[in-house]
Design a protein around this motif. Structure first.
Motif, PDB file in Angstrom:
ATOM      1  N   ALA A  51       0.831  -1.209   0.000  1.00 17.25           N
ATOM      2  CA  ALA A  51       0.000   0.000   0.000  1.00 17.25           C
ATOM      3  C   ALA A  51       0.862   1.255   0.000  1.00 17.25           C
ATOM      4  O   ALA A  51       0.633   2.190  -0.777  1.00 17.25           O
ATOM      5  N   GLY A  52       1.874   1.292   0.851  1.00 23.42           N
ATOM      6  CA  GLY A  52       2.738   2.466   0.938  1.00 23.42           C
ATOM      7  C   GLY A  52       3.541   2.700  -0.324  1.00 23.42           C
ATOM      8  O   GLY A  52       3.662   3.830  -0.801  1.00 23.42           O
ATOM      9  N   CYS A  53       4.073   1.633  -0.904  1.00 25.37           N
ATOM     10  CA  CYS A  53       4.906   1.751  -2.102  1.00 25.37           C
ATOM     11  C   CYS A  53       4.108   2.314  -3.271  1.00 25.37           C
ATOM     12  O   CYS A  53       4.504   3.300  -3.898  1.00 25.37           O
ATOM     13  N   THR A  54       2.971   1.707  -3.554  1.00 20.60           N
ATOM     14  CA  THR A  54       2.189   2.162  -4.702  1.00 20.60           C
ATOM     15  C   THR A  54       1.555   3.525  -4.438  1.00 20.60           C
ATOM     16  O   THR A  54       1.443   4.344  -5.352  1.00 20.60           O
ATOM     17  N   ALA A  55       1.177   3.799  -3.196  1.00 25.02           N
ATOM     18  CA  ALA A  55       0.597   5.111  -2.870  1.00 25.02           C
ATOM     19  C   ALA A  55       1.612   6.229  -3.097  1.00 25.02           C
ATOM     20  O   ALA A  55       1.276   7.277  -3.661  1.00 25.02           O
ATOM     21  N   MET A  56       2.859   6.003  -2.691  1.00 24.66           N
ATOM     22  CA  MET A  56       3.900   7.013  -2.915  1.00 24.66           C
ATOM     23  C   MET A  56       4.118   7.247  -4.397  1.00 24.66           C
ATOM     24  O   MET A  56       4.272   8.390  -4.839  1.00 24.66           O
ATOM     25  N   ASP A  57       4.123   6.166  -5.174  1.00 22.69           N
ATOM     26  CA  ASP A  57       4.244   6.310  -6.631  1.00 22.69           C
ATOM     27  C   ASP A  57       3.128   7.176  -7.191  1.00 22.69           C
ATOM     28  O   ASP A  57       3.368   8.099  -7.972  1.00 22.69           O
ATOM     29  N   VAL A  58       1.895   6.846  -6.822  1.00 23.55           N
ATOM     30  CA  VAL A  58       0.737   7.544  -7.385  1.00 23.55           C
ATOM     31  C   VAL A  58       0.747   9.019  -6.999  1.00 23.55           C
ATOM     32  O   VAL A  58       0.504   9.887  -7.850  1.00 23.55           O
ATOM     33  N   VAL A  59       1.053   9.338  -5.763  1.00 22.49           N
ATOM     34  CA  VAL A  59       1.133  10.745  -5.355  1.00 22.49           C
ATOM     35  C   VAL A  59       2.194  11.466  -6.183  1.00 22.49           C
ATOM     36  O   VAL A  59       1.948  12.553  -6.720  1.00 22.49           O
ATOM     37  N   TYR A  60       3.361  10.873  -6.303  1.00 26.51           N
ATOM     38  CA  TYR A  60       4.447  11.499  -7.060  1.00 26.51           C
ATOM     39  C   TYR A  60       4.043  11.726  -8.522  1.00 26.51           C
ATOM     40  O   TYR A  60       4.247  12.808  -9.077  1.00 26.51           O
ATOM     41  N   ILE A  61       3.462  10.703  -9.129  1.00 25.89           N
ATOM     42  CA  ILE A  61       3.077  10.810 -10.541  1.00 25.89           C
ATOM     43  C   ILE A  61       1.971  11.845 -10.732  1.00 25.89           C
ATOM     44  O   ILE A  61       2.029  12.660 -11.658  1.00 25.89           O
ATOM     45  N   LEU A  62       0.963  11.828  -9.871  1.00 22.86           N
ATOM     46  CA  LEU A  62      -0.124  12.815  -9.991  1.00 22.86           C
ATOM     47  C   LEU A  62       0.400  14.232  -9.807  1.00 22.86           C
ATOM     48  O   LEU A  62      -0.035  15.160 -10.507  1.00 22.86           O
ATOM     49  N   GLN A  63       1.334  14.418  -8.870  1.00 20.81           N
ATOM     50  CA  GLN A  63       1.917  15.752  -8.690  1.00 20.81           C
ATOM     51  C   GLN A  63       2.686  16.177  -9.935  1.00 20.81           C
ATOM     52  O   GLN A  63       2.602  17.324 -10.352  1.00 20.81           O
ATOM     53  N   ARG A  64       3.429  15.249 -10.536  1.00 19.86           N
ATOM     54  CA  ARG A  64       4.168  15.566 -11.772  1.00 19.86           C
ATOM     55  C   ARG A  64       3.213  15.895 -12.923  1.00 19.86           C
ATOM     56  O   ARG A  64       3.542  16.694 -13.787  1.00 19.86           O
ATOM     57  N   MET A  65       2.032  15.250 -12.920  1.00 19.62           N
ATOM     58  CA  MET A  65       1.022  15.516 -13.945  1.00 19.62           C
ATOM     59  C   MET A  65       0.209  16.784 -13.638  1.00 19.62           C
ATOM     60  O   MET A  65      -0.664  17.141 -14.401  1.00 19.62           O
ATOM     61  N   ARG A  66       0.503  17.372 -12.488  1.00 23.81           N
ATOM     62  CA  ARG A  66      -0.216  18.564 -12.017  1.00 23.81           C
ATOM     63  C   ARG A  66      -1.721  18.312 -11.847  1.00 23.81           C
ATOM     64  O   ARG A  66      -2.554  19.149 -12.184  1.00 23.81           O
ATOM     65  N   VAL A  67      -2.038  17.136 -11.335  1.00 24.12           N
ATOM     66  CA  VAL A  67      -3.427  16.788 -11.055  1.00 24.12           C
ATOM     67  C   VAL A  67      -3.752  17.256  -9.637  1.00 24.12           C
ATOM     68  O   VAL A  67      -3.137  16.791  -8.680  1.00 24.12           O
ATOM     69  N   LEU A  72      -5.460  10.670  -0.831  1.00 27.94           N
ATOM     70  CA  LEU A  72      -5.286   9.358  -1.456  1.00 27.94           C
ATOM     71  C   LEU A  72      -5.208   8.317  -0.348  1.00 27.94           C
ATOM     72  O   LEU A  72      -4.447   8.475   0.612  1.00 27.94           O
ATOM     73  N   THR A  73      -6.014   7.287  -0.495  1.00 27.26           N
ATOM     74  CA  THR A  73      -5.960   6.132   0.403  1.00 27.26           C
ATOM     75  C   THR A  73      -5.867   4.891  -0.459  1.00 27.26           C
ATOM     76  O   THR A  73      -6.561   4.790  -1.475  1.00 27.26           O
ATOM     77  N   VAL A  74      -5.006   3.966  -0.086  1.00 28.85           N
ATOM     78  CA  VAL A  74      -4.915   2.690  -0.786  1.00 28.85           C
ATOM     79  C   VAL A  74      -5.227   1.590   0.225  1.00 28.85           C
ATOM     80  O   VAL A  74      -4.524   1.438   1.224  1.00 28.85           O
ATOM     81  N   ASP A  75      -6.306   0.867  -0.045  1.00 32.84           N
ATOM     82  CA  ASP A  75      -6.682  -0.287   0.776  1.00 32.84           C
ATOM     83  C   ASP A  75      -6.190  -1.536   0.069  1.00 32.84           C
ATOM     84  O   ASP A  75      -6.326  -1.653  -1.155  1.00 32.84           O
ATOM     85  N   VAL A  76      -5.631  -2.484   0.819  1.00 31.39           N
ATOM     86  CA  VAL A  76      -5.157  -3.736   0.233  1.00 31.39           C
ATOM     87  C   VAL A  76      -5.789  -4.899   0.988  1.00 31.39           C
ATOM     88  O   VAL A  76      -5.719  -4.952   2.219  1.00 31.39           O
ATOM     89  N   ALA A  77      -6.407  -5.808   0.245  1.00 33.98           N
ATOM     90  CA  ALA A  77      -6.957  -7.039   0.819  1.00 33.98           C
ATOM     91  C   ALA A  77      -6.162  -8.203   0.246  1.00 33.98           C
ATOM     92  O   ALA A  77      -5.961  -8.282  -0.969  1.00 33.98           O
ATOM     93  N   GLY A  78      -5.685  -9.066   1.123  1.00 32.27           N
ATOM     94  CA  GLY A  78      -4.888 -10.200   0.683  1.00 32.27           C
ATOM     95  C   GLY A  78      -5.517 -11.519   1.059  1.00 32.27           C
ATOM     96  O   GLY A  78      -6.139 -11.640   2.112  1.00 32.27           O
ATOM     97  N   GLU A  79      -5.338 -12.499   0.184  1.00 32.20           N
ATOM     98  CA  GLU A  79      -5.837 -13.842   0.428  1.00 32.20           C
ATOM     99  C   GLU A  79      -4.663 -14.804   0.306  1.00 32.20           C
ATOM    100  O   GLU A  79      -3.954 -14.800  -0.709  1.00 32.20           O
ATOM    101  N   LEU A  80      -4.459 -15.594   1.339  1.00 31.96           N
ATOM    102  CA  LEU A  80      -3.357 -16.547   1.343  1.00 31.96           C
ATOM    103  C   LEU A  80      -3.718 -17.806   0.572  1.00 31.96           C
ATOM    104  O   LEU A  80      -4.883 -18.222   0.543  1.00 31.96           O
ATOM    105  N   GLY A  81      -2.710 -18.412  -0.040  1.00 37.62           N
ATOM    106  CA  GLY A  81      -2.905 -19.687  -0.713  1.00 37.62           C
ATOM    107  C   GLY A  81      -3.028 -20.806   0.307  1.00 37.62           C
ATOM    108  O   GLY A  81      -2.853 -20.600   1.513  1.00 37.62           O
ATOM    109  N   GLU A  82      -3.282 -22.005  -0.162  1.00 37.60           N
ATOM    110  CA  GLU A  82      -3.494 -23.166   0.715  1.00 37.60           C
ATOM    111  C   GLU A  82      -2.210 -23.914   1.041  1.00 37.60           C
ATOM    112  O   GLU A  82      -2.096 -24.550   2.070  1.00 37.60           O
TER     113      GLU A  82
END
Length: 139
Positions: A51-67, A72-82
């Protein structure tokens, strides 16, 4: 090596004091495995890292795009394998971008760039997990 961390066991427990980049926190097991819930489980921290890694990317990119955006909130849901070792098999991210008249197309581009090019945590998880995402834009 670049980045180092250490985990020091708290004798008589399943908890560890962790030091990472000058920050200290505790990780612990669930009560089922002898823990006392003194901190998050190590595997769950992978979701926070994603969540932190991709959120930092998105903030940086949006700022560069002048959006203009106000949050910004990134929620992550994970499911473990068997199978052991149980790793995340499915991950779903929800990007919530707030602000008046947020340009959704630019948000989509920023998220795509993070997911396909920039987020190192995504790149590490992609070989073992199916990663999906959705974007919610609004005031």
């Amino acid at each position: 090596m670049g980045v180092t961390t250490n985990a020091t066991w708290r004798p008589g427990s399943m908890a560890f004091d962790v030091e990472l980049q000058g920050h200290r926190f505790v990780v612990d097991a669930t009560e089922e495995f002898g823990g006392k819930d003194l901190g998050p489980r190590p595997k769950a921290l992978v979701l926070s890292a994603l969540a932190g890694c991709t959120a930092m990317d998105v903030v940086y990119i949006l700022q560069r795009m002048r959006v203009p955006f106000t949050g910004l909130t990134v929620d992550v849901a994970g499911e473990l394998g068997e199978q052991e070792p149980k790793v995340f098999a499915k991950l779903h991210l929800t990007y919530r971008v707030s602000g008046e008249n947020v340009d959704r197309a630019k948000v989509e581009k920023a998220v795509e760039m993070s997911q396909t090019t920039y987020c190192g945590v995504t790149a590490m998880l992609r070989p073992t997990a199916s990663i999906t995402y959705e974007i919610v834009c609004g005031p």
